[in-house]
Design a protein around this motif. Structure first.
Motif, PDB file in Angstrom:
ATOM      1  N   THR A  46      -9.378 -12.586  17.306  1.00  0.00           N
ATOM      2  CA  THR A  46      -8.996 -13.376  18.479  1.00  0.00           C
ATOM      3  C   THR A  46      -9.352 -14.859  18.348  1.00  0.00           C
ATOM      4  O   THR A  46      -8.884 -15.671  19.140  1.00  0.00           O
ATOM      5  CB  THR A  46      -9.634 -12.797  19.765  1.00  0.00           C
ATOM      6  N   SER A  61       4.407 -12.574  16.898  1.00  0.00           N
ATOM      7  CA  SER A  61       3.068 -11.989  16.953  1.00  0.00           C
ATOM      8  C   SER A  61       3.024 -10.833  17.933  1.00  0.00           C
ATOM      9  O   SER A  61       3.838 -10.742  18.838  1.00  0.00           O
ATOM     10  CB  SER A  61       2.034 -13.004  17.410  1.00  0.00           C
ATOM     11  N   GLN A  73       6.164  -3.550  18.592  1.00  0.00           N
ATOM     12  CA  GLN A  73       4.780  -3.284  18.965  1.00  0.00           C
ATOM     13  C   GLN A  73       4.208  -2.235  18.011  1.00  0.00           C
ATOM     14  O   GLN A  73       4.894  -1.276  17.664  1.00  0.00           O
ATOM     15  CB  GLN A  73       4.705  -2.771  20.408  1.00  0.00           C
ATOM     16  N   TYR A  94      -7.031  -7.389  18.117  1.00  0.00           N
ATOM     17  CA  TYR A  94      -6.574  -8.082  16.911  1.00  0.00           C
ATOM     18  C   TYR A  94      -5.126  -8.482  17.113  1.00  0.00           C
ATOM     19  O   TYR A  94      -4.398  -7.866  17.891  1.00  0.00           O
ATOM     20  CB  TYR A  94      -6.726  -7.188  15.673  1.00  0.00           C
ATOM     21  N   LEU A  95      -4.729  -9.532  16.427  1.00  0.00           N
ATOM     22  CA  LEU A  95      -3.349 -10.006  16.459  1.00  0.00           C
ATOM     23  C   LEU A  95      -2.701  -9.708  15.123  1.00  0.00           C
ATOM     24  O   LEU A  95      -3.366  -9.767  14.087  1.00  0.00           O
ATOM     25  CB  LEU A  95      -3.310 -11.503  16.733  1.00  0.00           C
ATOM     26  N   TYR A  96      -1.425  -9.406  15.146  1.00  0.00           N
ATOM     27  CA  TYR A  96      -0.668  -9.295  13.900  1.00  0.00           C
ATOM     28  C   TYR A  96       0.491 -10.278  13.994  1.00  0.00           C
ATOM     29  O   TYR A  96       1.114 -10.423  15.036  1.00  0.00           O
ATOM     30  CB  TYR A  96      -0.193  -7.867  13.627  1.00  0.00           C
ATOM     31  N   THR A  97       0.696 -11.011  12.911  1.00  0.00           N
ATOM     32  CA  THR A  97       1.757 -12.011  12.890  1.00  0.00           C
ATOM     33  C   THR A  97       2.667 -11.760  11.698  1.00  0.00           C
ATOM     34  O   THR A  97       2.215 -11.346  10.631  1.00  0.00           O
ATOM     35  CB  THR A  97       1.204 -13.444  12.798  1.00  0.00           C
ATOM     36  N   LYS A 154      -0.188  -7.992  19.803  1.00  0.00           N
ATOM     37  CA  LYS A 154      -1.606  -7.756  20.050  1.00  0.00           C
ATOM     38  C   LYS A 154      -1.865  -6.262  19.946  1.00  0.00           C
ATOM     39  O   LYS A 154      -1.071  -5.448  20.411  1.00  0.00           O
ATOM     40  CB  LYS A 154      -1.972  -8.274  21.440  1.00  0.00           C
TER      41      LYS A 154
END
Length: 127
Positions: free
Chosen positions: A71, A120, A42, A108-111, A122
């Protein structure tokens, strides 16, 4: 097995606020320490302003891609793309898009992707 054996207390860089590091996903080979799992942690801090750190681990040498998405799934920024040896890594995002502009408040998402593996998380940016 005693679960405390899997944890290490680390006082660096702040001895007044040590952190506990879980070493259950760490292996050794010829004295070298490397992760035995592909992992994405995280981001911290979360929510964040103005920057956040994303930590991840690779267990073998591999190409790694880390992207920030809104998103709707649109790419906001590509933080990393390239080959990395096995190890633990950290990248920082300064809440900017590819043009260097500060993004809007929001989720925002991180992958992270390496070969067929994708994970992924958030995060929330607050101005």
């Amino acid at each position: 097995m005693d679960p405390n054996i899997l944890n290490v207390v680390c006082g660096y860089p702040d001895e007044d606020n040590p952190m506990v590091i879980n070493t259950s996903n760490v292996a050794t080979d010829n004295g070298e320490i490397f992760p035995d799992a592909f992992a994405l942690n995280q981001n911290y801090p979360n929510p964040f302003n103005p920057t956040t750190k994303i930590q991840f681990s690779t267990m073998t040498s591999q190409n790694v891609s880390i992207r920030i998405l809104d998103t709707s799934g649109r790419q906001v920024k590509n933080l990393l793309y390239g080959g990395l040896p096995a190890g633990n890594y950290s990248v920082q995002w300064d809440a900017t898009n590819e043009a260097g502009e500060i993004v809007s408040n929001g989720i925002y998402l991180y992958t992270i992707q390496s070969g067929p593996i994708q994970k992924s998380g958030k995060m929330i940016f607050l101005k």
